[in-house]
Design a protein around this motif. Structure first.
Motif, PDB file in Angstrom:
ATOM      1  N   LYS A 291       0.827  -1.214   0.000  1.00 46.82           N
ATOM      2  CA  LYS A 291       0.000   0.000   0.000  1.00 46.82           C
ATOM      3  C   LYS A 291       0.867   1.273   0.000  1.00 46.82           C
TER       4      LYS A 291
ATOM      5  N   TYR B 217     -12.339  -2.749  -3.964  1.00 46.99           N
ATOM      6  CA  TYR B 217     -12.894  -2.920  -2.611  1.00 46.99           C
ATOM      7  C   TYR B 217     -14.421  -2.878  -2.601  1.00 46.99           C
TER       8      TYR B 217
ATOM      9  N   HIS C 279     -16.672  -3.853   0.262  1.00 48.52           N
ATOM     10  CA  HIS C 279     -16.700  -3.031   1.484  1.00 48.52           C
ATOM     11  C   HIS C 279     -17.512  -1.743   1.300  1.00 48.52           C
TER      12      HIS C 279
ATOM     13  N   ARG D 287     -19.460  -0.316   4.110  1.00 46.82           N
ATOM     14  CA  ARG D 287     -18.803  -0.216   5.429  1.00 46.82           C
ATOM     15  C   ARG D 287     -18.465   1.241   5.743  1.00 46.82           C
TER      16      ARG D 287
ATOM     17  N   PHE E 213     -15.880   2.552   6.879  1.00 47.17           N
ATOM     18  CA  PHE E 213     -14.508   2.954   6.587  1.00 47.17           C
ATOM     19  C   PHE E 213     -14.214   3.045   5.090  1.00 47.17           C
TER      20      PHE E 213
ATOM     21  N   LEU F 196     -10.787   4.365   3.280  1.00 48.47           N
ATOM     22  CA  LEU F 196      -9.984   3.316   2.642  1.00 48.47           C
ATOM     23  C   LEU F 196      -9.628   3.721   1.207  1.00 48.47           C
TER      24      LEU F 196
ATOM     25  N   THR G  96      -5.046  -7.386  10.521  1.00 44.49           N
ATOM     26  CA  THR G  96      -5.405  -6.157   9.788  1.00 44.49           C
ATOM     27  C   THR G  96      -5.028  -4.904  10.570  1.00 44.49           C
TER      28      THR G  96
ATOM     29  N   ARG H 118       2.873  -6.174   9.049  1.00 50.67           N
ATOM     30  CA  ARG H 118       2.106  -5.053   9.619  1.00 50.67           C
ATOM     31  C   ARG H 118       2.660  -4.610  10.966  1.00 50.67           C
TER      32      ARG H 118
ATOM     33  N   ILE I  65      -4.883   1.089  11.031  1.00 47.62           N
ATOM     34  CA  ILE I  65      -5.693   0.082  10.322  1.00 47.62           C
ATOM     35  C   ILE I  65      -5.870   0.457   8.847  1.00 47.62           C
ATOM     36  N   ASP I  66      -5.852   1.741   8.508  1.00 46.58           N
ATOM     37  CA  ASP I  66      -5.911   2.124   7.089  1.00 46.58           C
ATOM     38  C   ASP I  66      -4.523   2.059   6.455  1.00 46.58           C
TER      39      ASP I  66
ATOM     40  N   ASN J 116      -2.006   0.222   6.618  1.00 45.74           N
ATOM     41  CA  ASN J 116      -1.558  -1.052   7.196  1.00 45.74           C
ATOM     42  C   ASN J 116      -0.645  -1.846   6.264  1.00 45.74           C
TER      43      ASN J 116
ATOM     44  N   HIS K 298      -2.107  -5.486   1.522  1.00 43.70           N
ATOM     45  CA  HIS K 298      -3.393  -6.182   1.370  1.00 43.70           C
ATOM     46  C   HIS K 298      -3.105  -7.587   0.882  1.00 43.70           C
TER      47      HIS K 298
HETATM   48  P1  CMP Z   1      -7.377  -4.787   3.494  1.00 46.78           P
HETATM   49  O1  CMP Z   1      -6.914  -6.167   3.754  1.00 46.78           O
HETATM   50  O2  CMP Z   1      -6.735  -4.061   2.374  1.00 46.78           O
HETATM   51  O3  CMP Z   1      -8.957  -4.822   3.241  1.00 46.78           O
HETATM   52  C1  CMP Z   1      -9.805  -3.722   3.534  1.00 46.78           C
HETATM   53  C2  CMP Z   1      -9.104  -2.637   4.288  1.00 46.78           C
HETATM   54  O4  CMP Z   1      -9.936  -1.742   4.963  1.00 46.78           O
HETATM   55  C3  CMP Z   1      -8.252  -3.252   5.389  1.00 46.78           C
HETATM   56  O5  CMP Z   1      -7.155  -3.931   4.819  1.00 46.78           O
HETATM   57  C4  CMP Z   1      -7.933  -2.009   6.212  1.00 46.78           C
HETATM   58  O6  CMP Z   1      -6.804  -1.308   5.732  1.00 46.78           O
HETATM   59  C5  CMP Z   1      -9.169  -1.116   5.982  1.00 46.78           C
HETATM   60  N1  CMP Z   1      -9.977  -0.960   7.190  1.00 46.78           N
HETATM   61  C6  CMP Z   1     -10.215   0.185   7.840  1.00 46.78           C
HETATM   62  N2  CMP Z   1     -11.002   0.003   8.901  1.00 46.78           N
HETATM   63  C7  CMP Z   1     -11.280  -1.317   8.945  1.00 46.78           C
HETATM   64  C8  CMP Z   1     -12.061  -2.141   9.810  1.00 46.78           C
HETATM   65  N3  CMP Z   1     -12.704  -1.658  10.872  1.00 46.78           N
HETATM   66  N4  CMP Z   1     -12.114  -3.486   9.544  1.00 46.78           N
HETATM   67  C9  CMP Z   1     -11.481  -4.009   8.479  1.00 46.78           C
HETATM   68  N5  CMP Z   1     -10.732  -3.270   7.612  1.00 46.78           N
HETATM   69  C10 CMP Z   1     -10.631  -1.947   7.847  1.00 46.78           C
END
Ligand code: CMP
Length: 139
Positions: A10, A50, A53, A56, A58, A62, A92, A103, A110-111, A113, A116
């Motif tokens: 990333k 994505y 998601h 979601r 986030f 993201l 994650t 990681r 978490i963003d 990170n 992927h």
């Molecule tokens: P990734 O494996 O790339 O898939 C989705 C991404 O969303 C995850 O890694 C994180 O970087 C991001 N993300 C942010 N907040 C969350 C969350 N609460 N749960 C899961 N993924 C999250």
């Protein structure tokens, strides 16, 4: 079984100049790079990748993060590649990632990170096709 998985280094990890260190971890774990490219994702690229998601909370953060700089995208091949790659990445949330994982060592949040990885063989096939079509090599 020999599998393939889709891996993304990333924008945070590319900016930290640790592409080579992360590639070494793949190689040392017996994962072969069978396709690779650097790419500045468009919003459309990131939103499509994505899409699962989309609802979601986030999602926008993201996508904003994933288009903030170039990424390195690769398909990895090896024995149990999906799990092997997930073990190398760690949890994650980097605060929960085991010591010695990508990681834990390189991620900040978490963003941001660092990496992927596909979560299943089925999704790996979809994700590899999304970025590489059929341009994946045997080696
Ligand atoms: P990734 O494996 O790339 O898939 C989705 C991404 O969303 C995850 O890694 C994180 O970087 C991001 N993300 C942010 N907040 C969350 C969350 N609460 N749960 C899961 N993924 C999250």
């Amino acid at each position: 079984a020999v599998e393939r998985t889709l891996s993304i280094i990333k924008p945070d990890a590319v900016a930290k100049n640790v592409i080579g260190q992360i590639y070494s971890r793949f190689e040392n774990a017996g994962l072969k790079i069978v396709a690779a490219k650097m790419k500045q994702l468009s919003r459309e690229d990131a939103e499509g990748f994505y899409a699962v998601h989309k609802e979601r909370p986030f999602f926008k953060d993201l996508v904003d993060f994933m288009v903030s700089g170039p990424v390195i995208i690769q398909a990895l091949e090896g024995e149990n590649a999906v799990i092997a790659h997930r073990d190398l990445m760690g949890a994650t949330d980097p605060k929960k990632a085991e010591k010695g994982t990508i990681r834990a060592d390189f991620a900040d949040s978490i963003d941001a990170n660092a990496v992927h990885g596909s979560d299943s063989v089925e999704n790996a096939a979809i994700e590899i096709a999304y970025f590489f079509g059929t341009e994946v090599y045997s080696r």
